[in-house]
Design an enzyme around this catalytic site. Sequence first.
Site, short mmCIF file in Angstrom:
data_model
loop_
_atom_site.label_atom_id
_atom_site.label_comp_id
_atom_site.label_asym_id
_atom_site.label_seq_id
_atom_site.Cartn_x
_atom_site.Cartn_y
_atom_site.Cartn_z
NE ARG A 127 1.54 -5.11 10.98
CZ ARG A 127 2.67 -5.02 10.27
NH1 ARG A 127 3.78 -5.58 10.69
NH2 ARG A 127 2.67 -4.36 9.14
NE ARG A 173 -5.16 -1.24 9.55
CZ ARG A 173 -4.01 -0.87 9.03
NH1 ARG A 173 -3.83 0.33 8.57
NH2 ARG A 173 -3.01 -1.72 8.96
CE LYS A 185 -2.17 -1.07 3.86
NZ LYS A 185 -1.50 -2.35 4.17
NE ARG A 206 7.53 -2.64 6.63
CZ ARG A 206 6.21 -2.55 6.67
NH1 ARG A 206 5.56 -1.94 5.71
NH2 ARG A 206 5.55 -3.08 7.67
NE ARG A 257 5.68 -0.59 10.20
CZ ARG A 257 4.61 -0.55 9.42
NH1 ARG A 257 4.64 0.12 8.27
NH2 ARG A 257 3.51 -1.18 9.76
P1 AP5 Z 1 4.75 -1.68 2.01
O1 AP5 Z 1 4.53 -0.80 0.83
O2 AP5 Z 1 5.41 -1.08 3.20
O3 AP5 Z 1 3.37 -2.40 2.40
P2 AP5 Z 1 2.11 -1.88 3.18
O4 AP5 Z 1 0.93 -2.49 2.55
O5 AP5 Z 1 2.15 -0.39 3.30
O6 AP5 Z 1 2.34 -2.59 4.57
P3 AP5 Z 1 2.22 -2.01 6.04
O7 AP5 Z 1 2.96 -2.97 6.92
O8 AP5 Z 1 2.60 -0.58 6.12
O9 AP5 Z 1 0.70 -2.16 6.29
P4 AP5 Z 1 -0.02 -2.15 7.60
O10 AP5 Z 1 -1.41 -2.02 7.14
O11 AP5 Z 1 0.25 -3.30 8.49
O12 AP5 Z 1 0.62 -0.93 8.42
P5 AP5 Z 1 0.17 0.56 8.70
O13 AP5 Z 1 1.36 1.38 8.78
O14 AP5 Z 1 -0.92 0.96 7.80
O15 AP5 Z 1 5.57 -2.96 1.53
C1 AP5 Z 1 6.02 -3.92 2.46
C2 AP5 Z 1 7.41 -4.40 2.09
O16 AP5 Z 1 7.33 -5.11 0.84
C3 AP5 Z 1 8.43 -3.27 1.85
O17 AP5 Z 1 9.67 -3.69 2.28
C4 AP5 Z 1 8.42 -3.07 0.32
O18 AP5 Z 1 9.65 -2.59 -0.16
C5 AP5 Z 1 8.12 -4.49 -0.18
N1 AP5 Z 1 7.36 -4.54 -1.42
C6 AP5 Z 1 6.37 -3.68 -1.81
N2 AP5 Z 1 5.87 -4.06 -3.01
C7 AP5 Z 1 6.55 -5.17 -3.38
C8 AP5 Z 1 6.49 -6.03 -4.53
N3 AP5 Z 1 5.65 -5.80 -5.54
N4 AP5 Z 1 7.33 -7.10 -4.58
C9 AP5 Z 1 8.20 -7.34 -3.55
N5 AP5 Z 1 8.32 -6.55 -2.45
C10 AP5 Z 1 7.50 -5.49 -2.36
O19 AP5 Z 1 -0.47 0.41 10.16
C11 AP5 Z 1 0.33 0.11 11.26
C12 AP5 Z 1 -0.50 0.07 12.52
O20 AP5 Z 1 -1.09 1.36 12.76
C13 AP5 Z 1 -1.69 -0.89 12.52
O21 AP5 Z 1 -1.31 -2.20 12.88
C14 AP5 Z 1 -2.59 -0.24 13.57
O22 AP5 Z 1 -2.13 -0.50 14.88
C15 AP5 Z 1 -2.40 1.25 13.30
N6 AP5 Z 1 -3.36 1.76 12.31
C16 AP5 Z 1 -3.08 2.33 11.11
N7 AP5 Z 1 -4.21 2.68 10.45
C17 AP5 Z 1 -5.24 2.35 11.28
C18 AP5 Z 1 -6.65 2.42 11.16
N8 AP5 Z 1 -7.24 2.93 10.04
N9 AP5 Z 1 -7.40 1.95 12.18
C19 AP5 Z 1 -6.84 1.45 13.30
N10 AP5 Z 1 -5.50 1.33 13.47
C20 AP5 Z 1 -4.70 1.77 12.46
MG MG Z 2 2.34 0.99 4.87
#
Ligand code: AP5
Ligand code: MG
Length: 220
Positions: free
Chosen positions: A178, A95, A20, A134, A167
């Site tokens: 997660r 979410r 994402k 990552r 992270r």
């Molecule tokens: P990356 O682009 O970082 O993936 P991502 O989908 O953004 O993954 P996240 O871990 O950030 O998602 P998340 O939903 O768990 O975390 P968030 O920060 O939103 O890619 C991942 C890795 O793969 C990278 O190393 C990248 O280089 C690699 N990659 C990318 N594309 C690739 C490809 N095509 N091929 C190979 N490799 C690839 O949320 C974190 C926390 O915040 C949550 O757990 C929760 O506690 C809180 N939170 C956030 N939003 C909310 C909400 N709306 N409601 C409640 N709690 C929330």
């Molecule tokens: Mg992310």
Amino acid sequence: MGKTERKRLMVMLGPPGAGKGTQAVNVAKRYSIPHISTGDIFRAAIKEGTDLGRKAKKYLDAGELVPDSVVTDIVAERISKDDCVGGFLLDGFPRTLPQAEALDKMLSDKGCPLTAVVDLAVDRDALVKRLTARRACSKCGENYNLVSKAPKKEGVCDKCGGALYQRDDDKRETIENRLSVYEKQTAPLIEYYKRSGRLVSASGEGPIDGVFKRICAALD
Ligand code: AP5
Ligand code: MG
């Protein structure tokens, strides 16, 4: 085309590690709209030690969701800023169903419904591999991956020379939690957006630029 003529109010949906954040940066650039990641907002607040950071930390560390009311208020405030007048791309929000309903309400109050929800699909084993490998830059936030997008010099950001870090929620047990939280609380949104005709699905597998091309083709 004037910004008011075609507003892009978009959401990037998908499980942890689907890409994402990686894709949102480029999609937001392509449409000249701000990229708003709720996860980034929480991590910045934790780093700064604000009240919000103190409130959110235990949830992020455990891989649980921050309560709906907290997240929804933050998003409502963020999307009312001037830079969102021409549109925005939300990454990691909504979410849960209550968050999705709250977003629909916010936008219908403004008379501008959501235009598209991009769902990135990736196989579970690949998600775990991506997340454990990552790394991110502590200075500029650039994303890396030891397998698919390694920095030129180990531990150092190619762009700004900042130190790379892992992270806290990218530990194996937290990743598993997660992913189950995603299945239970977020995956039902796919059906929610499909029913209202706003879902755009794209495979998140394969090279990053190939995924980007598929997203753009689906959105155009
Ligand atoms: P990356 O682009 O970082 O993936 P991502 O989908 O953004 O993954 P996240 O871990 O950030 O998602 P998340 O939903 O768990 O975390 P968030 O920060 O939103 O890619 C991942 C890795 O793969 C990278 O190393 C990248 O280089 C690699 N990659 C990318 N594309 C690739 C490809 N095509 N091929 C190979 N490799 C690839 O949320 C974190 C926390 O915040 C949550 O757990 C929760 O506690 C809180 N939170 C956030 N939003 C909310 C909400 N709306 N409601 C409640 N709690 C929330
Ligand atoms: Mg992310």
